[in-house]
Write a protein that holds these residues in place. Structure first.
Motif, PDB file in Angstrom:
ATOM      1  N   ARG A  22       0.830  -1.211   0.000  1.00  0.00           N
ATOM      2  CA  ARG A  22       0.000   0.000   0.000  1.00  0.00           C
ATOM      3  C   ARG A  22       0.862   1.257   0.000  1.00  0.00           C
ATOM      4  N   GLN A  26       1.210   4.114  -3.016  1.00  0.00           N
ATOM      5  CA  GLN A  26       1.006   5.535  -2.740  1.00  0.00           C
ATOM      6  C   GLN A  26       2.209   6.358  -3.199  1.00  0.00           C
ATOM      7  N   TRP A 146       2.603   0.734  13.564  1.00  0.00           N
ATOM      8  CA  TRP A 146       1.434   0.693  12.697  1.00  0.00           C
ATOM      9  C   TRP A 146       0.214   0.197  13.464  1.00  0.00           C
ATOM     10  N   GLU A 147      -0.781   1.022  13.549  1.00  0.00           N
ATOM     11  CA  GLU A 147      -2.124   0.729  14.066  1.00  0.00           C
ATOM     12  C   GLU A 147      -2.189   0.437  15.557  1.00  0.00           C
ATOM     13  N   THR A 158      -1.992   5.337  11.612  1.00  0.00           N
ATOM     14  CA  THR A 158      -3.176   4.548  11.266  1.00  0.00           C
ATOM     15  C   THR A 158      -3.592   4.706   9.811  1.00  0.00           C
ATOM     16  N   THR A 159      -2.876   5.509   9.048  1.00  0.00           N
ATOM     17  CA  THR A 159      -3.207   5.682   7.633  1.00  0.00           C
ATOM     18  C   THR A 159      -1.960   5.483   6.769  1.00  0.00           C
ATOM     19  N   VAL A 160      -2.184   5.003   5.563  1.00  0.00           N
ATOM     20  CA  VAL A 160      -1.080   4.814   4.620  1.00  0.00           C
ATOM     21  C   VAL A 160      -0.455   6.160   4.272  1.00  0.00           C
ATOM     22  N   GLU A 161      -1.268   7.191   4.209  1.00  0.00           N
ATOM     23  CA  GLU A 161      -0.754   8.521   3.896  1.00  0.00           C
ATOM     24  C   GLU A 161       0.240   8.986   4.954  1.00  0.00           C
ATOM     25  N   ALA A 162      -0.049   8.702   6.227  1.00  0.00           N
ATOM     26  CA  ALA A 162       0.867   9.098   7.308  1.00  0.00           C
ATOM     27  C   ALA A 162       2.183   8.325   7.220  1.00  0.00           C
TER      28      ALA A 162
END
Length: 261
Positions: A22, A26, A146-147, A158-162
């Motif tokens: 992921r 991105q 992660w998470e 918690t987000t792929v963007e972060a």
């Protein structure tokens, strides 16, 4: 420019591959060339080593099986199809040697809990009944978890963007020379100081721009003493040539292997 690299570390079935895929997707949407290395303590499965005639296998599975049989000879094997190239060598390459083959500007490494020359994101999920302790994954190199919640001083993403932003802003790759030129005993200690905010990747003296050697766009780490000798030798040879003048020297060497340079 400092190579941006990030490790994704966790135990079996913690979701490393899913997250790396992921994040890579991105980064590619943002226009970056991404290289991925999977580091594993277990052999890779190229498919069954024997082929049964008369079965309803598709061509892709047949290719995988044939490649597995060829690799089982202990020879180096290259598989080339209309979309991609698969290279299998009978010995493990150092991470940084493999990186120079990937033609990318950002490196994501899945696994590699023992690697000490880049930062990491921890995936803490463990399998039911497992005795694995996620606290052992930090090693002073974790920029985030992660998470799930981790050490109190490490942020949770918690987000792929972060995660993508973290790779771009704080990812780095040290040369793994352990030369001590930065004043620390090894690259792991420098990496820990960078993660802690006590140093920057530019504190690595082995990646000096005074003498920069790049292979396939990847800068090679060099002990400063060796770099100084090489720079002096090159200048000494070039100063004998007509047209030489003091200044920045650019030397370009094409590949002699017949492949893409």
């Amino acid at each position: 420019m400092t190579t941006r690299a990030m490790g994704f570390v966790g135990f079996h079935n913690s979701g490393k591959t899913t997250l790396v895929v992921r994040v890579a997707e991105q980064l590619r949407r943002l226009g970056h060339r991404v290289g991925i290395i999977k580091s594993s303590h277990h052999p890779f499965d190229l498919g069954p080593s024997k082929t049964s005639l008369g079965t309803s296998q598709d061509n892709s599975q047949k290719n995988s099986q044939d490649t597995s049989r060829l690799a089982a000879t202990g020879c180096a094997v290259a598989g080339i199809d209309p979309r991609q190239t698969l290279l299998v060598r009978p010995e493990p390459l150092p991470i940084l040697s493999a990186w120079s083959l990937l033609d990318a500007d950002i490196l994501l490494i899945e696994g590699g809990k023992g690697l000490g020359f880049l930062p990491r994101i921890i995936l803490q999920r463990t399998e039911p009944g497992s005795t694995d302790d996620p606290k052992t994954l930090d090693s002073g190199l974790a920029l985030a978890v992660w998470e799930a919640g981790g050490p109190s001083e490490v942020p949770v993403l918690t987000t792929v963007e972060a995660v993508t932003d973290l790779v771009l802003q704080r990812g780095f790759l040290l040369p793994a020379l352990d030369c001590g030129a930065c004043g620390r005993k090894d690259c792991r200690t420098l990496a820990q100081d960078i993660v802690a905010g006590l140093a920057t990747p530019e504190d690595c003296r082995a990646m000096s721009e005074e003498l920069s050697v790049r292979v396939n766009g990847v800068q090679l780490g060099m002990n400063p003493f060796v770099a100084s000798i090489m720079a002096s030798t090159i200048r000494g040879m070039l100063c004998q040539l007509k047209g030489y003048a003091p200044g920045t020297i650019d030397i370009h060497l094409e590949s002699t292997s017949g492949g893409k340079s």
